[in-house]
Design a protein around this motif. Structure first.
Motif, mmCIF file in Angstrom:
data_model
loop_
_atom_site.group_PDB
_atom_site.id
_atom_site.type_symbol
_atom_site.label_atom_id
_atom_site.label_comp_id
_atom_site.label_asym_id
_atom_site.label_seq_id
_atom_site.Cartn_x
_atom_site.Cartn_y
_atom_site.Cartn_z
ATOM 1 N N ALA A 198 -9.138 -14.282 -10.076
ATOM 2 C CA ALA A 198 -8.573 -15.063 -8.976
ATOM 3 C C ALA A 198 -9.406 -14.935 -7.704
ATOM 4 O O ALA A 198 -9.442 -15.853 -6.887
ATOM 5 N N GLY A 199 -10.076 -13.800 -7.523
ATOM 6 C CA GLY A 199 -10.852 -13.554 -6.316
ATOM 7 C C GLY A 199 -10.676 -12.118 -5.879
ATOM 8 O O GLY A 199 -10.116 -11.291 -6.609
ATOM 9 N N THR A 200 -11.148 -11.824 -4.683
ATOM 10 C CA THR A 200 -11.078 -10.464 -4.153
ATOM 11 C C THR A 200 -10.177 -10.436 -2.925
ATOM 12 O O THR A 200 -10.367 -11.213 -1.988
ATOM 13 N N LEU A 201 -9.215 -9.534 -2.950
ATOM 14 C CA LEU A 201 -8.346 -9.316 -1.798
ATOM 15 C C LEU A 201 -9.055 -8.336 -0.875
ATOM 16 O O LEU A 201 -9.328 -7.200 -1.263
ATOM 17 N N GLN A 202 -9.381 -8.800 0.331
ATOM 18 C CA GLN A 202 -10.078 -7.952 1.299
ATOM 19 C C GLN A 202 -9.285 -7.916 2.591
ATOM 20 O O GLN A 202 -8.832 -8.949 3.085
ATOM 21 N N ALA A 203 -9.133 -6.715 3.104
ATOM 22 C CA ALA A 203 -8.416 -6.546 4.368
ATOM 23 C C ALA A 203 -8.892 -5.271 5.043
ATOM 24 O O ALA A 203 -9.339 -4.338 4.390
ATOM 25 N N ALA A 204 -8.795 -5.269 6.355
ATOM 26 C CA ALA A 204 -9.053 -4.076 7.162
ATOM 27 C C ALA A 204 -7.802 -3.850 8.008
ATOM 28 O O ALA A 204 -7.788 -4.111 9.212
ATOM 29 N N PRO A 205 -6.735 -3.353 7.377
ATOM 30 C CA PRO A 205 -5.448 -3.292 8.077
ATOM 31 C C PRO A 205 -5.343 -2.263 9.194
ATOM 32 O O PRO A 205 -4.521 -2.418 10.081
ATOM 33 N N ALA A 206 -6.144 -1.186 9.158
ATOM 34 C CA ALA A 206 -6.031 -0.104 10.144
ATOM 35 C C ALA A 206 -4.560 0.271 10.326
ATOM 36 O O ALA A 206 -4.031 0.313 11.426
ATOM 37 N N LEU A 207 -3.921 0.560 9.204
ATOM 38 C CA LEU A 207 -2.488 0.765 9.140
ATOM 39 C C LEU A 207 -2.182 2.232 8.853
ATOM 40 O O LEU A 207 -2.695 2.801 7.896
ATOM 41 N N ASP A 208 -1.352 2.849 9.692
ATOM 42 C CA ASP A 208 -0.916 4.234 9.471
ATOM 43 C C ASP A 208 0.346 4.219 8.628
ATOM 44 O O ASP A 208 1.331 3.559 8.980
ATOM 45 N N ILE A 209 0.309 4.946 7.513
ATOM 46 C CA ILE A 209 1.467 5.029 6.621
ATOM 47 C C ILE A 209 1.857 6.496 6.488
ATOM 48 O O ILE A 209 1.025 7.344 6.189
ATOM 49 N N GLY A 210 3.112 6.764 6.719
ATOM 50 C CA GLY A 210 3.622 8.131 6.692
ATOM 51 C C GLY A 210 3.566 8.748 5.306
ATOM 52 O O GLY A 210 3.299 8.068 4.312
ATOM 53 N N PRO A 211 3.843 10.043 5.241
ATOM 54 C CA PRO A 211 3.806 10.740 3.954
ATOM 55 C C PRO A 211 4.826 10.165 2.971
ATOM 56 O O PRO A 211 5.955 9.868 3.347
ATOM 57 N N GLU A 212 4.372 9.992 1.736
ATOM 58 C CA GLU A 212 5.217 9.510 0.647
ATOM 59 C C GLU A 212 5.975 8.251 1.043
ATOM 60 O O GLU A 212 7.164 8.106 0.770
ATOM 61 N N LEU B 279 0.858 -1.183 0.000
ATOM 62 C CA LEU B 279 0.000 0.000 0.000
ATOM 63 C C LEU B 279 0.892 1.229 0.000
ATOM 64 O O LEU B 279 1.751 1.381 0.875
ATOM 65 N N GLU B 280 0.690 2.108 -0.987
ATOM 66 C CA GLU B 280 1.565 3.261 -1.167
ATOM 67 C C GLU B 280 0.809 4.561 -0.934
ATOM 68 O O GLU B 280 -0.234 4.794 -1.533
ATOM 69 N N ASN B 281 1.351 5.376 -0.048
ATOM 70 C CA ASN B 281 0.771 6.677 0.277
ATOM 71 C C ASN B 281 1.585 7.756 -0.425
ATOM 72 O O ASN B 281 2.716 8.045 -0.042
ATOM 73 N N TYR B 282 1.008 8.355 -1.462
ATOM 74 C CA TYR B 282 1.694 9.401 -2.206
ATOM 75 C C TYR B 282 1.375 10.803 -1.665
ATOM 76 O O TYR B 282 1.838 11.797 -2.213
ATOM 77 N N SER B 283 0.608 10.901 -0.595
ATOM 78 C CA SER B 283 0.234 12.193 -0.018
ATOM 79 C C SER B 283 1.396 12.805 0.758
ATOM 80 O O SER B 283 2.318 12.113 1.172
ATOM 81 N N SER B 284 1.299 14.100 0.996
ATOM 82 C CA SER B 284 2.333 14.786 1.772
ATOM 83 C C SER B 284 2.003 14.774 3.268
ATOM 84 O O SER B 284 2.641 15.477 4.036
ATOM 85 N N MET B 285 1.016 13.974 3.648
ATOM 86 C CA MET B 285 0.640 13.829 5.054
ATOM 87 C C MET B 285 0.378 12.349 5.352
ATOM 88 O O MET B 285 0.113 11.579 4.436
#
Length: 157
Positions: free
Chosen positions: A75-89, A51-57
């Motif tokens: 193939a199917g559906t990839l489903q997840a609820a990661p509740a993952l914080d990813i830093g800017p860029e 998962l890639e966060n291209y935002s500046s925040m």
């Protein structure tokens, strides 16, 4: 001369005021791609989804729902609820298990046996919350390919 001095002081004040606004905080659409696909002994797949966060925040990735197609087969559906914080860029990886359809299993097995690339497509949405804002739905559409990992049986990267 006095008018020039006043104009220079006013210009300097404007420049100083412009600098005090701080960095621009923009929200850009996130992206998703497969970092690694592992075919397990029971026929299921373990998918490392990048998962890639291209935002500046910073953004909190709440939910992922992406249809996966490999070698032209659903193939199917990839489903997840990661509740993952990813830093800017920045980016991070979440692991998703999948029981793929028969045609997709065959396509992956054929790519592994022939040591050739396996094209894939992801399409769906990511729900993410930019810092200090409301959750947003982002549409995702990615096309790429995976290749057999040397020395790692059953692994495509």
């Amino acid at each position: 001369m006095k008018a020039l001095r006043i104009a220079l002081v006013a210009f300097a004040a404007l420049l100083l005021a412009a600098c005090s606004s701080g960095p621009v905080r923009r929200v850009s659409e996130p992206a998703a791609r497969i970092q690694q696909l592992t075919v397990n002994a029971d026929g299921s797949w373990s998918v490392d989804l990048r998962l890639e966060n291209y935002s500046s925040m910073p953004m909190r990735f709440e939910r992922v729902e992406l249809k996966l197609e490999v070698g032209g087969h659903a193939a199917g559906t990839l489903q997840a609820a990661p509740a993952l914080d990813i830093g800017p860029e920045s980016a991070d990886v979440v692991n998703v298990r999948l029981a793929p359809g028969a045609a997709a299993k065959i396509a992956a097995a054929d790519a592994l046996a022939a040591r050739r690339s396996l094209p894939y497509r992801l399409e769906g949405r990511i729900d993410a919350t930019p810092e200090d804002r409301d959750t947003r739905d982002f549409d995702v559409a990615t096309r790429s390919a995976l290749n057999p990992a040397p020395g790692l049986p059953g692994v495509l990267r």
